[in-house]
Enzyme design. Structure first.
Site, PDB file in Angstrom:
ATOM      1  N   ILE A 140       1.608 -15.902 -15.024  1.00 47.83           N
ATOM      2  CA  ILE A 140       1.244 -14.844 -15.968  1.00 47.83           C
ATOM      3  C   ILE A 140      -0.269 -14.723 -16.072  1.00 47.83           C
ATOM      4  O   ILE A 140      -0.971 -15.726 -16.162  1.00 47.83           O
ATOM      5  CB  ILE A 140       1.870 -15.132 -17.349  1.00 47.83           C
ATOM      6  CG1 ILE A 140       3.398 -15.180 -17.242  1.00 47.83           C
ATOM      7  CG2 ILE A 140       1.447 -14.084 -18.365  1.00 47.83           C
ATOM      8  CD1 ILE A 140       4.094 -15.763 -18.458  1.00 47.83           C
ATOM      9  N   SER A 141      -0.772 -13.486 -16.071  1.00 47.73           N
ATOM     10  CA  SER A 141      -2.203 -13.182 -16.182  1.00 47.73           C
ATOM     11  C   SER A 141      -2.944 -13.794 -14.986  1.00 47.73           C
ATOM     12  O   SER A 141      -2.636 -13.436 -13.851  1.00 47.73           O
ATOM     13  CB  SER A 141      -2.750 -13.676 -17.526  1.00 47.73           C
ATOM     14  OG  SER A 141      -4.028 -13.139 -17.776  1.00 47.73           O
ATOM     15  N   LEU A 142      -3.892 -14.706 -15.198  1.00 46.83           N
ATOM     16  CA  LEU A 142      -4.516 -15.372 -14.049  1.00 46.83           C
ATOM     17  C   LEU A 142      -3.452 -16.054 -13.198  1.00 46.83           C
ATOM     18  O   LEU A 142      -3.627 -16.237 -11.991  1.00 46.83           O
ATOM     19  CB  LEU A 142      -5.557 -16.393 -14.524  1.00 46.83           C
ATOM     20  CG  LEU A 142      -6.223 -17.269 -13.455  1.00 46.83           C
ATOM     21  CD1 LEU A 142      -6.893 -16.427 -12.380  1.00 46.83           C
ATOM     22  CD2 LEU A 142      -7.209 -18.233 -14.091  1.00 46.83           C
TER      23      LEU A 142
END
Length: 397
Positions: free
Chosen positions: A227-229
């Site tokens: 998730i995200s990075l």
């Protein structure tokens, strides 16, 4: 999607915290009343007001526990955990600030108190990694062998937060779920002081090793979500860890190089020595003073990469690219995109185009109410679509 604040970063983090109401991690009124007390763009005000709300929920949890009210205690502990996490979020400008460890520790301890009051099976796990261990939680959807979803966050999330974001949805759909924190994340950066690394396969492979020894796990149905990075980290791991049956990049991220981001702000990073010049330092300071997103991004970067200045942060993030790597991924990949992503606009498409194997592109839009980074505010819809894809890929009954 603007919520209370004109400041984009404050608005998004409020949406993130409040969005967990759908999974027991917040109550809408508590979040809104807290937000209205916060001074726009003021990191200290953010900390102070969210801390007050967290303490209030924590106090109610303790009182409910004393009264033997298991359900209420669990609910208050879960919300307190999320509010403590939110309070700590903007404190990383001074890595020596004692409040970082104190507030984050309260987020973890209240979460674990809530876990002790849950009905489904869970374990606090430690996964062998190089000369230390990685912390995590294993949640079982039942007592039979089944598919398992490994979940890790990115630049700023914690393992406790991911319970709200993914775990409850996974369990409801019959997936066992292993959540862990790697270098640069959660307890690993705060307690062990181990920073991010770009070669995330070195982190995920020990996790897969651990799972293949568990009798509850169908070893050829192990999927990974980042998730995200983590939308960079998970595909990076999948390129080299071929025991993974599927990979979800939520949202897709082809590269995370602070130098390229700084160039977009008008900061010359081609000459590294120029980054430490008084002129450049003054320019960076002026941008950070005006833009809370840039300020937080640099401060959190230095915190999670153990970088003493921007020059070092630029150098340490240079290897964070999937150039020449993404095409080595063999398992099916789901690349998610948020239409109005303020963090990584354009990155999901770059990742998708670089993939050579089985791949699916999933765009979430404003019409879906899911246009924000990682689809906060519409997690029910996002999880529905992602797990529907995963069901099909794993041929889950």
């Amino acid at each position: 999607m603007k919520l209370i604040f004109d400041d984009q970063t404050f608005s998004f983090e409020l949406l993130r915290t409040m969005g967990y109401a759908a999974f027991g991690g917040a109550d809408v009124g508590e979040c809104l009343s807290t937000a209205y007390r916060i001074e726009e763009g003021n990191f200290e005000s953010w900390y102070e007001e969210w801390l007050k709300t967290a303490i209030r929920a924590h106090r109610e949890a303790e009182e409910s526990s004393k009264q033997g009210n298991k359900t209420s205690a669990r609910e208050f502990y879960l919300r307190a955990s999320n509010y403590y996490r939110t309070a700590e979020f903007f404190l990383h400008g001074n890595p020596e600030d004692k409040r970082i460890l104190e507030t984050w520790s309260l987020s973890r301890s209240t979460f674990r108190q809530a876990l002790s009051l849950l009905d489904h099976h869970w374990e606090i796990v430690s996964i062998s990694y190089e000369d230390t261990e990685l912390p995590g939680y294993l949640y079982l959807a039942g007592n039979q062998p089944g598919p398992v979803l490994i979940v890790h966050g990115g630049y700023d999330s914690t393992a406790e937060e991911l319970y709200f974001q993914v775990v409850t949805s996974a369990l409801e759909r019959g997936y066992h779920c292993l959540v862990f924190e790697g270098p640069g994340q959660g307890a690993v950066i705060r307690e062990q002081r181990i920073p991010f690394r770009h070669d995330w396969e070195a982190v995920v492979t020990p996790v897969v090793d651990y799972l293949t020894k568990r009798p509850e796990v169908i070893s050829d149905k192990i999927a990974l979500m980042g998730i995200s990075l983590g939308g960079y980290l998970a595909p990076r791991a999948a390129a080299y860890e071929h025991r993974l049956a599927a990979c979800i990049a939520n949202d897709g991220l082809f590269s995370f190089q602070v130098g390229a981001m700084a160039e977009a702000l008008g900061i010359n990073t081609s000459d590294k020595s120029d980054l430490s010049s008084p002129e450049t330092e003054n320019l960076i300071a002026s941008i950070m003073a005006k833009d809370t997103g840039t300020r937080w991004g640099i401060e959190n970067g230095q915190f999670t990469f153990l970088a003493t200045n921007v020059e070092e942060l630029v150098r340490k993030t240079e290897p964070f690219t999937l150039e020449g790597v993404a095409e080595q991924i063999m398992c099916p990949v789901l690349v998610c995109e948020a239409e109005h992503d303020h963090a990584f606009a354009g990155q999901p498409e770059r990742l998708f185009q670089s993939l050579k194997g089985s791949k699916t592109y999933m765009k979430f839009t404003a019409e879906d109410s899911a246009e924000e980074h990682c689809h906060f505010g519409a997690l029910k819809l996002a999880n529905h679509r992602m797990f529907t894809w995963l069901d099909q890929v794993l041929n889950k009954d």
